[in-house]
Design an enzyme around this catalytic site. Sequence first.
Site, short mmCIF file in Angstrom:
data_model
loop_
_atom_site.label_atom_id
_atom_site.label_comp_id
_atom_site.label_asym_id
_atom_site.label_seq_id
_atom_site.Cartn_x
_atom_site.Cartn_y
_atom_site.Cartn_z
N HIS A 264 0.80 -1.23 0.00
CA HIS A 264 0.00 0.00 0.00
C HIS A 264 0.83 1.28 0.00
O HIS A 264 0.46 2.29 0.60
CB HIS A 264 -0.96 0.01 1.19
CG HIS A 264 -2.06 -1.00 1.10
ND1 HIS A 264 -2.55 -1.46 -0.10
CD2 HIS A 264 -2.78 -1.62 2.08
CE1 HIS A 264 -3.52 -2.34 0.14
NE2 HIS A 264 -3.67 -2.46 1.44
N HIS B 16 -10.26 1.27 -0.01
CA HIS B 16 -10.15 0.08 0.83
C HIS B 16 -11.30 0.01 1.85
O HIS B 16 -11.10 -0.41 2.99
CB HIS B 16 -8.80 0.09 1.55
CG HIS B 16 -8.29 -1.27 1.89
ND1 HIS B 16 -8.94 -2.14 2.74
CD2 HIS B 16 -7.17 -1.93 1.47
CE1 HIS B 16 -8.25 -3.25 2.87
NE2 HIS B 16 -7.16 -3.15 2.10
N GLU C 236 -11.66 -4.31 -3.61
CA GLU C 236 -10.78 -3.22 -4.00
C GLU C 236 -10.48 -3.27 -5.50
O GLU C 236 -9.66 -4.07 -5.94
CB GLU C 236 -9.47 -3.30 -3.21
CG GLU C 236 -9.64 -3.45 -1.71
CD GLU C 236 -8.41 -4.07 -1.07
OE1 GLU C 236 -7.28 -3.65 -1.42
OE2 GLU C 236 -8.57 -4.99 -0.26
#
Length: 376
Positions: free
Chosen positions: A133, A203, A341
């Site tokens: 991420h 998310h 996602e």
Amino acid sequence: MVLLDRDRRKETDKQPSGHTVSGFINSNFMNIQISKANSPAGEITLYALTNKSGASVTLSSLGAGILAINVPDAEGRLANVALGYKDPASYLADGPCAGKVPGRFANRIALGRFSLDGKDYTLAVNNGPNALHGGPTGFMNRIWESRADGNSVEFTYRAADGEEGYPGNLDVKATYTWSDDNQLTLQLQAETDAPTVINLTNHAYFNLDGENAGSVLDHQLRLKASRYLPTDDTQIPTGELEPVRDTPMDFTEFKAIGRDINADFHPLKVGKGYDHCWVCDGYSKGRLQETAVLRSDRSGRELRISTTQPGMQVYTGNWLAGCPESISSGAYSDYDGVAIECQNFPDAPNHPKFPTSRLNPNEKYNETIIFKFTTL
């Protein structure tokens, strides 16, 4: 902050959550309540958008995140279907990355390394041996600039050249639009001044029975995806695109999320549940299509997801236990929410056959995700 509206009023008030209301916008488009909250990263701006039916979404400038989505069930009763925390500051550096926009590269990059134009780049390793991420201070842990306009909220952030190891100054914009028919549209845009890699998504974790309703394993899920990406033991794609047919990964027809989650199947054992990327059937760059439908017979709510992205990382909240206090003053357990996602494939910079994650100067990154809430 610039607020465009013909009818606006200012007032200051203390809300039950402890943050301060700094203004309202009452327009022909949407009622927007703006408030502030403190955090170790700086002041957070919160936006609550309420449509004509009373359904609402709450957004945060911390990570350009979704804090709450209140929509009706089959009987018309409103409930928040997005997992979130009681304190807006709790979203800072939370493990689940709840509701936020991770970046510069969402998901995993193997060993925190990639090459671009013959130059090697090294990233922070923050998920086993891999980068996840965008790093520990990725986009999800930054305060974005923000403004409200009509029925939309625009968040912007400039990532400096070299930030978290990525090349190029990157200007990012995430625009959320909330409609009177309970559709939340997220447009993700970016430009760079040097070649770089990018992968953006949202998310949010969903529980269509309400964020405090417990497990989502009885929710029904259908994916427009006949293939998925198998991974190694550290959840890095092998590079193959495997068919889902005759495996627990098959959601081409509605199936309870929990039906096969404990199957004797290597991918499920690696992730302690679903945490894999599915390949969107019919993908072509820039084409918007419906790719996922989530529904609950218990509440009668349904979520239809459309995107221009090539993949969907479905994560069944396998490690939610121990996250910050919930928005309803409770504690979440594993599998209390599911994240869908929409994004590019994990580790795309290291797989030339995957859809490219490269962004060049004079090009525009432009992807869309739509969350449409209806009832059965």
